[in-house]
Scaffold this motif. Structure first.
Motif, PDB file in Angstrom:
ATOM      1  N   ALA A 110       0.826  -1.206   0.000  1.00  0.00           N
ATOM      2  CA  ALA A 110       0.000   0.000   0.000  1.00  0.00           C
ATOM      3  C   ALA A 110       0.862   1.259   0.000  1.00  0.00           C
ATOM      4  N   GLU A 111       1.913   1.267   0.802  1.00  0.00           N
ATOM      5  CA  GLU A 111       2.739   2.472   0.905  1.00  0.00           C
ATOM      6  C   GLU A 111       3.578   2.707  -0.340  1.00  0.00           C
ATOM      7  N   VAL A 112       4.188   1.660  -0.882  1.00  0.00           N
ATOM      8  CA  VAL A 112       4.946   1.813  -2.129  1.00  0.00           C
ATOM      9  C   VAL A 112       4.040   2.357  -3.231  1.00  0.00           C
ATOM     10  N   THR A 113       2.863   1.793  -3.324  1.00  0.00           N
ATOM     11  CA  THR A 113       1.913   2.245  -4.343  1.00  0.00           C
ATOM     12  C   THR A 113       1.524   3.694  -4.114  1.00  0.00           C
ATOM     13  N   ARG A 114       1.231   4.038  -2.884  1.00  0.00           N
ATOM     14  CA  ARG A 114       0.784   5.407  -2.566  1.00  0.00           C
ATOM     15  C   ARG A 114       1.823   6.448  -2.956  1.00  0.00           C
ATOM     16  N   VAL A 115       3.084   6.210  -2.596  1.00  0.00           N
ATOM     17  CA  VAL A 115       4.109   7.231  -2.853  1.00  0.00           C
ATOM     18  C   VAL A 115       4.473   7.330  -4.326  1.00  0.00           C
ATOM     19  N   LEU A 116       4.151   6.306  -5.110  1.00  0.00           N
ATOM     20  CA  LEU A 116       4.483   6.340  -6.538  1.00  0.00           C
ATOM     21  C   LEU A 116       3.329   6.826  -7.414  1.00  0.00           C
ATOM     22  N   LEU A 117       2.174   7.019  -6.830  1.00  0.00           N
ATOM     23  CA  LEU A 117       1.006   7.435  -7.608  1.00  0.00           C
ATOM     24  C   LEU A 117       1.234   8.736  -8.374  1.00  0.00           C
ATOM     25  N   SER A 118       1.975   9.647  -7.774  1.00  0.00           N
ATOM     26  CA  SER A 118       2.186  10.944  -8.430  1.00  0.00           C
ATOM     27  C   SER A 118       3.033  10.828  -9.691  1.00  0.00           C
ATOM     28  N   PHE A 119       3.688   9.672  -9.878  1.00  0.00           N
ATOM     29  CA  PHE A 119       4.511   9.447 -11.075  1.00  0.00           C
ATOM     30  C   PHE A 119       3.773   8.626 -12.133  1.00  0.00           C
ATOM     31  N   MET A 120       2.509   8.299 -11.876  1.00  0.00           N
ATOM     32  CA  MET A 120       1.734   7.481 -12.803  1.00  0.00           C
ATOM     33  C   MET A 120       0.584   8.276 -13.404  1.00  0.00           C
ATOM     34  N   ASP A 121       0.058   7.757 -14.508  1.00  0.00           N
ATOM     35  CA  ASP A 121      -1.079   8.393 -15.150  1.00  0.00           C
ATOM     36  C   ASP A 121      -2.091   7.335 -15.596  1.00  0.00           C
ATOM     37  N   LYS A 122      -3.019   7.748 -16.409  1.00  0.00           N
ATOM     38  CA  LYS A 122      -4.104   6.869 -16.858  1.00  0.00           C
ATOM     39  C   LYS A 122      -3.585   5.624 -17.564  1.00  0.00           C
ATOM     40  N   GLU A 164     -11.174   3.750  -6.770  1.00  0.00           N
ATOM     41  CA  GLU A 164     -10.827   5.106  -6.347  1.00  0.00           C
ATOM     42  C   GLU A 164     -10.117   5.902  -7.436  1.00  0.00           C
ATOM     43  N   PHE A 165      -9.349   5.215  -8.276  1.00  0.00           N
ATOM     44  CA  PHE A 165      -8.555   5.914  -9.289  1.00  0.00           C
ATOM     45  C   PHE A 165      -9.023   5.628 -10.716  1.00  0.00           C
ATOM     46  N   LYS A 166     -10.264   5.181 -10.869  1.00  0.00           N
ATOM     47  CA  LYS A 166     -10.743   4.763 -12.196  1.00  0.00           C
ATOM     48  C   LYS A 166     -10.837   5.913 -13.190  1.00  0.00           C
ATOM     49  N   ASP A 167     -10.977   7.135 -12.722  1.00  0.00           N
ATOM     50  CA  ASP A 167     -11.142   8.258 -13.648  1.00  0.00           C
ATOM     51  C   ASP A 167      -9.819   8.705 -14.262  1.00  0.00           C
ATOM     52  N   ASN A 168      -8.761   8.765 -13.454  1.00  0.00           N
ATOM     53  CA  ASN A 168      -7.487   9.290 -13.939  1.00  0.00           C
ATOM     54  C   ASN A 168      -6.344   8.289 -13.882  1.00  0.00           C
ATOM     55  N   GLY A 169      -6.639   7.083 -13.463  1.00  0.00           N
ATOM     56  CA  GLY A 169      -5.617   6.049 -13.429  1.00  0.00           C
ATOM     57  C   GLY A 169      -4.723   6.156 -12.209  1.00  0.00           C
ATOM     58  N   PRO A 170      -3.800   5.246 -12.069  1.00  0.00           N
ATOM     59  CA  PRO A 170      -3.510   4.117 -12.956  1.00  0.00           C
ATOM     60  C   PRO A 170      -4.545   3.000 -12.840  1.00  0.00           C
ATOM     61  N   SER A 171      -4.392   1.969 -13.674  1.00  0.00           N
ATOM     62  CA  SER A 171      -5.215   0.771 -13.547  1.00  0.00           C
ATOM     63  C   SER A 171      -4.601  -0.139 -12.491  1.00  0.00           C
ATOM     64  N   PHE A 172      -5.457  -0.870 -11.797  1.00  0.00           N
ATOM     65  CA  PHE A 172      -5.012  -1.811 -10.769  1.00  0.00           C
ATOM     66  C   PHE A 172      -5.602  -3.190 -11.045  1.00  0.00           C
ATOM     67  N   ASN A 173      -4.742  -4.188 -11.080  1.00  0.00           N
ATOM     68  CA  ASN A 173      -5.204  -5.570 -11.205  1.00  0.00           C
ATOM     69  C   ASN A 173      -4.391  -6.466 -10.281  1.00  0.00           C
ATOM     70  N   ASN A 217      -9.429  -3.775 -15.295  1.00  0.00           N
ATOM     71  CA  ASN A 217      -9.152  -2.847 -14.201  1.00  0.00           C
ATOM     72  C   ASN A 217      -9.971  -3.285 -12.994  1.00  0.00           C
ATOM     73  N   GLY A 218      -9.288  -3.409 -11.859  1.00  0.00           N
ATOM     74  CA  GLY A 218      -9.974  -3.830 -10.648  1.00  0.00           C
ATOM     75  C   GLY A 218     -10.348  -5.296 -10.645  1.00  0.00           C
ATOM     76  N   LYS A 219      -9.631  -6.091 -11.411  1.00  0.00           N
ATOM     77  CA  LYS A 219      -9.978  -7.505 -11.558  1.00  0.00           C
ATOM     78  C   LYS A 219      -8.944  -8.402 -10.884  1.00  0.00           C
ATOM     79  N   VAL A 220      -9.430  -9.522 -10.367  1.00  0.00           N
ATOM     80  CA  VAL A 220      -8.560 -10.568  -9.854  1.00  0.00           C
ATOM     81  C   VAL A 220      -8.641 -11.746 -10.806  1.00  0.00           C
ATOM     82  N   LEU A 221      -7.491 -12.134 -11.335  1.00  0.00           N
ATOM     83  CA  LEU A 221      -7.437 -13.260 -12.263  1.00  0.00           C
ATOM     84  C   LEU A 221      -6.760 -14.433 -11.566  1.00  0.00           C
TER      85      LEU A 221
END
Length: 228
Positions: A110-122, A164-173, A217-221
């Motif tokens: 969760a923390e790694v993802t949170r701090v890197l969000l500002s470097f990601m886009d859609k 939570e981030f479906k409008d502006n990304g990133p995608s999460f799977n 997006n938002g899927k578990v495979l």
């Protein structure tokens, strides 16, 4: 295919280690993160950077942010592959045992993802690596209460972040892996021989990390052909 900036955690052995070579050979830039950097450093791949990294330590996570800010400025793919396993009867497990597993498998991710969000886009993709043990209704095994429950939490976290981030990304799977012949599998099921090698699974995950977000997006495979 354009060159991507890809971060992979848990790269000292098994699936993570194999993914580094696979994605680097495609020409992508890789930041390989693991407590033991030596296996990846020994590969001497020019487009791969590695340094010691403990996902449960804030200063280590800060170092990742500093690297991305200085060297890349953008992250295309984050593969949260690092995982901690505890194979211990629940009656003998302590809250500290559970805490150590969750620090890596849930809180650190969760923390790694949170701090890197500002470097990601859609167009960016966060791919979390879970386990069939975290799937509701799947077969469960004694001794894996901390591990499997943490992997279940990771699945739900992935679904929530996608929303939570479906409008502006990133995608999460999230990929829930079955048995793969790795050191961690040997720790969980001594003597069991899996039908899938670490390199085979690494190839699948690498491909999905690059393309899966175009369809999901938002899927578990569930990626498994065996039990466990």
């Amino acid at each position: 295919m354009s060159k991507k900036n890809i971060i992979i955690t848990g790269t000292s052995r098994g699936i993570g280690y194999e993914m580094v070579s696979i994605l680097a050979e495609m020409g992508h830039n890789i930041l390989a993160l693991s407590r033991n950097e030596n296996p990846v450093s020994a590969l001497k791949l020019k487009n791969v950077t590695s340094f010691p990294f403990d996902i449960s330590k804030k200063d280590h996570i800060d170092k990742v942010v500093d690297f991305v800010s200085t060297e890349w400025e953008h992250v295309d793919v984050l593969i949260n592959n690092a995982g901690a396993l505890l194979n211990k009867p629940f009656s003998e497990s302590t809250v500290e045992d559970f805490r150590k597993v969750y620090e890596v498998n849930v809180f650190g991710v969760a923390e790694v993802t949170r701090v890197l969000l500002s470097f990601m886009d859609k167009n960016s993709h966060v791919l979390n690596i879970s386990s069939m043990g975290g799937i509701q209704g799947s077969m469960k095994f004694p001794g894996l209460a901390a591990y499997s429950s943490s992997k279940g939490a990771l699945i739900t976290l992935t679904e929530l972040l996608a929303e939570e981030f479906k409008d502006n990304g990133p995608s999460f799977n999230v990929l829930a892996l079955g048995a793969v012949q790795t050191e961690m599998l040997e720790e969980a099921f001594p003597g069991y021989e899996a039908p899938v090698s670490a390199k085979q699974m690494a190839g699948y995950i690498a491909d999905f990390s690059l393309h899966g977000h175009n369809l999901y997006n938002g899927k578990v495979l569930q990626v498994s052909n065996s039990t466990p």
